[in-house]
Design an enzyme around this catalytic site. Structure first.
Site, PDB file in Angstrom:
ATOM      1  N   HIS A 153       0.817  -1.210   0.000  1.00 45.90           N
ATOM      2  CA  HIS A 153       0.000   0.000   0.000  1.00 45.90           C
ATOM      3  C   HIS A 153       0.855   1.267   0.000  1.00 45.90           C
ATOM      4  O   HIS A 153       1.973   1.270   0.497  1.00 45.90           O
ATOM      5  CB  HIS A 153      -0.904   0.025   1.236  1.00 45.90           C
ATOM      6  CG  HIS A 153      -1.819  -1.153   1.327  1.00 45.90           C
ATOM      7  ND1 HIS A 153      -2.307  -1.610   2.523  1.00 45.90           N
ATOM      8  CD2 HIS A 153      -2.322  -1.983   0.381  1.00 45.90           C
ATOM      9  CE1 HIS A 153      -3.084  -2.667   2.316  1.00 45.90           C
ATOM     10  NE2 HIS A 153      -3.102  -2.911   1.026  1.00 45.90           N
ATOM     11  N   TYR A 188       1.128   1.826  13.987  1.00 48.61           N
ATOM     12  CA  TYR A 188       2.045   2.692  13.259  1.00 48.61           C
ATOM     13  C   TYR A 188       1.593   4.132  13.270  1.00 48.61           C
ATOM     14  O   TYR A 188       0.419   4.441  13.394  1.00 48.61           O
ATOM     15  CB  TYR A 188       2.290   2.198  11.840  1.00 48.61           C
ATOM     16  CG  TYR A 188       1.104   2.159  10.917  1.00 48.61           C
ATOM     17  CD1 TYR A 188       0.856   3.203  10.032  1.00 48.61           C
ATOM     18  CD2 TYR A 188       0.255   1.067  10.898  1.00 48.61           C
ATOM     19  CE1 TYR A 188      -0.214   3.164   9.156  1.00 48.61           C
ATOM     20  CE2 TYR A 188      -0.814   1.013  10.026  1.00 48.61           C
ATOM     21  CZ  TYR A 188      -1.041   2.060   9.152  1.00 48.61           C
ATOM     22  OH  TYR A 188      -2.101   2.010   8.291  1.00 48.61           O
ATOM     23  N   LYS A 208       5.962   6.386   7.539  1.00 49.55           N
ATOM     24  CA  LYS A 208       5.380   5.565   8.601  1.00 49.55           C
ATOM     25  C   LYS A 208       6.458   5.055   9.538  1.00 49.55           C
ATOM     26  O   LYS A 208       7.584   4.801   9.124  1.00 49.55           O
ATOM     27  CB  LYS A 208       4.651   4.351   8.003  1.00 49.55           C
ATOM     28  CG  LYS A 208       3.494   4.702   7.101  1.00 49.55           C
ATOM     29  CD  LYS A 208       2.897   3.456   6.481  1.00 49.55           C
ATOM     30  CE  LYS A 208       1.750   3.805   5.549  1.00 49.55           C
ATOM     31  NZ  LYS A 208       1.223   2.603   4.887  1.00 49.55           N
ATOM     32  N   ASP A 240      -6.387  -6.216  -2.328  1.00 50.88           N
ATOM     33  CA  ASP A 240      -5.021  -6.668  -2.555  1.00 50.88           C
ATOM     34  C   ASP A 240      -4.954  -7.792  -3.595  1.00 50.88           C
ATOM     35  O   ASP A 240      -3.978  -7.895  -4.327  1.00 50.88           O
ATOM     36  CB  ASP A 240      -4.370  -7.088  -1.242  1.00 50.88           C
ATOM     37  CG  ASP A 240      -4.100  -5.896  -0.331  1.00 50.88           C
ATOM     38  OD1 ASP A 240      -4.049  -4.753  -0.828  1.00 50.88           O
ATOM     39  OD2 ASP A 240      -3.942  -6.116   0.886  1.00 50.88           O
TER      40      ASP A 240
END
Length: 186
Positions: A62, A132, A72, A168
């Site tokens: 992603h 995250y 991130k 996905d």
């Protein structure tokens, strides 16, 4: 904290300092001052958390397009994951290359992934939690993904995925992603 650059320039494995005794342990999972001192001048705006019930759950690859791209800082707070970053910056000598790290609740390591990289992970145990920080807000109109098994990237996943989202499963190959607006800045 100790920051170790992976084989991808800009992607770092972070090892926090952990203090333990008979009661348990303590660590700073984020310190703006320590990250700035280590050369990461990032301002995180959003915290996210995911839970995956089954071993072999794959999430990724992603990214968010500019102007909503995200850096991130990831960590696994329950279970184990194989975490991956892929360079998708046009003109980068690392374009389409990947780096990985095993993040576990026990090793407390974190992976810093800068803007211009796709991200994904596969769970290596059941009942996995991942947390995250992101330096930009989620923007569905900028959301994108790349096939987890793109042969041009060639990620060596340690186990075969059992569970993939429909999104996905249908992700295009990196070569088919013509809208990528990340550029390599020397």
């Amino acid at each position: 904290m100790k920051a170790m650059e992976t084989r991808l320039k800009g992607v770092f494995l972070i090892e926090p300092q952990v203090f333990g005794d008979a009661r348990g342990w303590f660590m700073e999972s984020w310190s703006k001052r320590k990250f700035e001192d280590a050369g990461f001048p990032v301002e995180f705006l959003q915290d996210n958390q995911s839970f995956s019930a089954q071993k072999g759950t794959l999430r990724g690859l992603h990214y968010q397009l500019n102007p909503m791209a995200q850096a991130k800082l990831l960590r696994c707070t329950r279970g184990r994951i194989f975490d991956v970053a892929v360079d998708i910056r046009k003109g980068s000598p690392q374009y389409g290359k990947w780096a990985s790290a095993e993040l576990t609740a026990e090793n407390k390591r974190q992976l810093f992934i800068p803007r211009g990289f796709a991200h994904g992970f596969i769970t290596l145990t059941d009942d996995v939690e991942v947390q995250y920080k992101a330096d930009n807000y989620y923007a569905p109109e900028c959301d994108g993904n790349i096939r987890w098994d793109d042969p041009a990237i060639g990620i060596h996943w340690p186990i075969a995925p059992v569970i993939l989202s429909d999104k996905d499963k249908a992700a295009p190959l990196l070569a088919e992603r013509t809208e990528l607006n990340f550029t390599y800045d020397k």
